[in-house]
Design a protein around this motif. Structure first.
Motif, PDB file in Angstrom:
ATOM      1  N   LEU A 143       1.160  -1.389   0.091  1.00 43.34           N
ATOM      2  CA  LEU A 143       0.160   0.155  -0.008  1.00 43.34           C
ATOM      3  C   LEU A 143       1.009   1.812  -0.214  1.00 43.34           C
ATOM      4  O   LEU A 143       0.563   2.313  -0.985  1.00 43.34           O
ATOM      5  CB  LEU A 143      -0.829  -0.039   1.101  1.00 43.34           C
ATOM      6  CG  LEU A 143      -2.354  -1.218   1.218  1.00 43.34           C
ATOM      7  CD1 LEU A 143      -2.530  -1.009   2.133  1.00 43.34           C
ATOM      8  CD2 LEU A 143      -2.965  -0.392  -0.134  1.00 43.34           C
ATOM      9  N   LEU A 144       2.027   1.151   0.967  1.00 47.63           N
ATOM     10  CA  LEU A 144       2.639   2.517   1.228  1.00 47.63           C
ATOM     11  C   LEU A 144       3.678   3.096  -0.410  1.00 47.63           C
ATOM     12  O   LEU A 144       3.244   3.694  -0.775  1.00 47.63           O
ATOM     13  CB  LEU A 144       3.433   2.324   2.324  1.00 47.63           C
ATOM     14  CG  LEU A 144       3.268   2.110   3.080  1.00 47.63           C
ATOM     15  CD1 LEU A 144       4.373   1.772   4.266  1.00 47.63           C
ATOM     16  CD2 LEU A 144       3.186   4.011   3.891  1.00 47.63           C
ATOM     17  N   VAL A 145       3.763   1.653  -0.949  1.00 42.36           N
ATOM     18  CA  VAL A 145       4.171   2.089  -2.434  1.00 42.36           C
ATOM     19  C   VAL A 145       3.675   2.505  -3.350  1.00 42.36           C
ATOM     20  O   VAL A 145       3.859   3.277  -4.324  1.00 42.36           O
ATOM     21  CB  VAL A 145       5.407   0.724  -2.901  1.00 42.36           C
ATOM     22  CG1 VAL A 145       5.646   0.590  -4.928  1.00 42.36           C
ATOM     23  CG2 VAL A 145       6.224   0.280  -2.682  1.00 42.36           C
ATOM     24  N   ALA A 146       2.203   2.093  -3.422  1.00 38.38           N
ATOM     25  CA  ALA A 146       1.022   2.152  -3.863  1.00 38.38           C
ATOM     26  C   ALA A 146       0.845   3.146  -3.945  1.00 38.38           C
ATOM     27  O   ALA A 146       0.437   4.275  -5.022  1.00 38.38           O
ATOM     28  CB  ALA A 146       0.262   1.734  -4.170  1.00 38.38           C
ATOM     29  N   PHE A 147       0.410   4.001  -3.035  1.00 34.05           N
ATOM     30  CA  PHE A 147       0.079   5.898  -3.021  1.00 34.05           C
ATOM     31  C   PHE A 147       1.537   6.625  -3.339  1.00 34.05           C
ATOM     32  O   PHE A 147       1.340   7.150  -2.442  1.00 34.05           O
ATOM     33  CB  PHE A 147      -0.319   5.746  -1.328  1.00 34.05           C
ATOM     34  CG  PHE A 147      -1.936   4.818  -1.878  1.00 34.05           C
ATOM     35  CD1 PHE A 147      -3.034   5.559  -2.256  1.00 34.05           C
ATOM     36  CD2 PHE A 147      -2.231   3.794  -0.996  1.00 34.05           C
ATOM     37  CE1 PHE A 147      -4.215   5.228  -2.605  1.00 34.05           C
ATOM     38  CE2 PHE A 147      -3.670   3.287  -1.415  1.00 34.05           C
ATOM     39  CZ  PHE A 147      -5.064   3.225  -2.302  1.00 34.05           C
ATOM     40  N   ASN A 148       2.528   5.663  -3.346  1.00 32.22           N
ATOM     41  CA  ASN A 148       3.340   6.829  -3.700  1.00 32.22           C
ATOM     42  C   ASN A 148       4.064   7.137  -2.343  1.00 32.22           C
ATOM     43  O   ASN A 148       4.917   8.329  -2.404  1.00 32.22           O
ATOM     44  CB  ASN A 148       4.033   8.027  -4.319  1.00 32.22           C
ATOM     45  CG  ASN A 148       3.499   6.858  -5.765  1.00 32.22           C
ATOM     46  OD1 ASN A 148       4.166   6.520  -6.301  1.00 32.22           O
ATOM     47  ND2 ASN A 148       2.423   7.989  -6.269  1.00 32.22           N
ATOM     48  N   VAL A 149       4.221   6.730  -0.974  1.00 27.57           N
ATOM     49  CA  VAL A 149       4.321   7.255   0.490  1.00 27.57           C
ATOM     50  C   VAL A 149       5.868   6.955   0.432  1.00 27.57           C
ATOM     51  O   VAL A 149       6.859   7.737   0.717  1.00 27.57           O
ATOM     52  CB  VAL A 149       3.982   6.798   1.544  1.00 27.57           C
ATOM     53  CG1 VAL A 149       4.599   7.161   2.816  1.00 27.57           C
ATOM     54  CG2 VAL A 149       2.350   6.896   1.509  1.00 27.57           C
ATOM     55  N   ILE A 150       6.530   5.442  -0.113  1.00 30.64           N
ATOM     56  CA  ILE A 150       7.776   4.845  -0.415  1.00 30.64           C
ATOM     57  C   ILE A 150       8.172   4.930  -1.392  1.00 30.64           C
ATOM     58  O   ILE A 150       7.549   4.331  -2.562  1.00 30.64           O
ATOM     59  CB  ILE A 150       8.015   3.643   1.014  1.00 30.64           C
ATOM     60  CG1 ILE A 150       7.468   2.815   0.834  1.00 30.64           C
ATOM     61  CG2 ILE A 150       7.974   4.641   1.941  1.00 30.64           C
ATOM     62  CD1 ILE A 150       7.675   1.558   1.456  1.00 30.64           C
ATOM     63  N   SER A 151       9.182   4.558  -2.254  1.00 28.45           N
ATOM     64  CA  SER A 151       9.380   4.325  -3.628  1.00 28.45           C
ATOM     65  C   SER A 151      10.166   2.989  -3.512  1.00 28.45           C
ATOM     66  O   SER A 151      11.268   2.690  -2.781  1.00 28.45           O
ATOM     67  CB  SER A 151      11.086   5.330  -4.177  1.00 28.45           C
ATOM     68  OG  SER A 151      11.127   5.540  -5.281  1.00 28.45           O
ATOM     69  N   MET A 152      10.349   2.169  -4.472  1.00 32.07           N
ATOM     70  CA  MET A 152      11.155   1.130  -4.869  1.00 32.07           C
ATOM     71  C   MET A 152      12.399   0.937  -4.610  1.00 32.07           C
ATOM     72  O   MET A 152      13.399   0.200  -5.133  1.00 32.07           O
ATOM     73  CB  MET A 152      10.531   0.536  -5.782  1.00 32.07           C
ATOM     74  CG  MET A 152       8.600  -0.550  -5.395  1.00 32.07           C
ATOM     75  SD  MET A 152       8.674  -1.145  -4.147  1.00 32.07           S
ATOM     76  CE  MET A 152       9.939  -3.002  -4.318  1.00 32.07           C
ATOM     77  N   ARG A 153      12.688   2.327  -5.910  1.00 34.68           N
ATOM     78  CA  ARG A 153      14.428   3.247  -5.956  1.00 34.68           C
ATOM     79  C   ARG A 153      14.704   3.037  -4.736  1.00 34.68           C
ATOM     80  O   ARG A 153      16.253   2.987  -4.720  1.00 34.68           O
ATOM     81  CB  ARG A 153      14.323   3.726  -6.298  1.00 34.68           C
ATOM     82  CG  ARG A 153      13.378   4.183  -8.246  1.00 34.68           C
ATOM     83  CD  ARG A 153      13.547   6.025  -8.870  1.00 34.68           C
ATOM     84  NE  ARG A 153      12.429   5.593  -9.270  1.00 34.68           N
ATOM     85  CZ  ARG A 153      12.120   6.974  -8.894  1.00 34.68           C
ATOM     86  NH1 ARG A 153      12.530   7.952  -8.577  1.00 34.68           N
ATOM     87  NH2 ARG A 153      10.708   7.302  -9.490  1.00 34.68           N
ATOM     88  N   ASN A 154      14.396   2.994  -3.741  1.00 32.88           N
ATOM     89  CA  ASN A 154      15.496   3.009  -2.748  1.00 32.88           C
ATOM     90  C   ASN A 154      15.356   1.643  -2.019  1.00 32.88           C
ATOM     91  O   ASN A 154      15.005   0.568  -2.055  1.00 32.88           O
ATOM     92  CB  ASN A 154      14.107   3.324  -0.584  1.00 32.88           C
ATOM     93  CG  ASN A 154      14.861   3.771   0.208  1.00 32.88           C
ATOM     94  OD1 ASN A 154      15.474   2.606   0.475  1.00 32.88           O
ATOM     95  ND2 ASN A 154      14.465   4.494   1.394  1.00 32.88           N
TER      96      ASN A 154
END
Length: 100
Positions: A30-41
């Motif tokens: 959910l955090l990735v889907a709503f752009n709260v955190i990035s998978m680039r991290n």
């Protein structure tokens, strides 16, 4: 008899850990889907890879059986529901063993 109860407690502990890992992966999704955190991290990417490696053997068979619902993955809810049923069944078996 004491070994039986220790075995039941160990199984229930393992079920609780798997349930917590499913919830953590869902929250991460959910955090990735709503752009709260990035998978680039790198930390987020490593955590996602580790959680997927742990849960994909459990979730993939359920995903194959369930119908496609678009972008929503209901397989974690099915796993949590199944683990809850398993917990209740093990508790029931433990109560039956206590009566013997």
């Amino acid at each position: 008899m004491m070994l039986f109860y220790q075995l039941i407690n160990a199984i229930l502990l393992l079920i609780g850990i798997v349930r917590a890992v499913v919830i953590v992966q869902f929250i991460l999704f959910l955090l990735v889907a709503f752009n709260v955190i990035s998978m680039r991290n790198q930390v987020v990417s490593a955590l996602n890879t580790a959680l997927s490696a742990i849960l994909d053997p459990i979730l993939n068979p359920i995903r194959r059986v369930m119908p496609n619902t678009g972008g929503i993955d209901f397989s974690p809810m099915v796993v949590i529901f199944g683990l809850s049923l398993l917990t209740e069944l093990i508790g029931f078996i433990g109560q039956l063993a206590l009566q013997i």
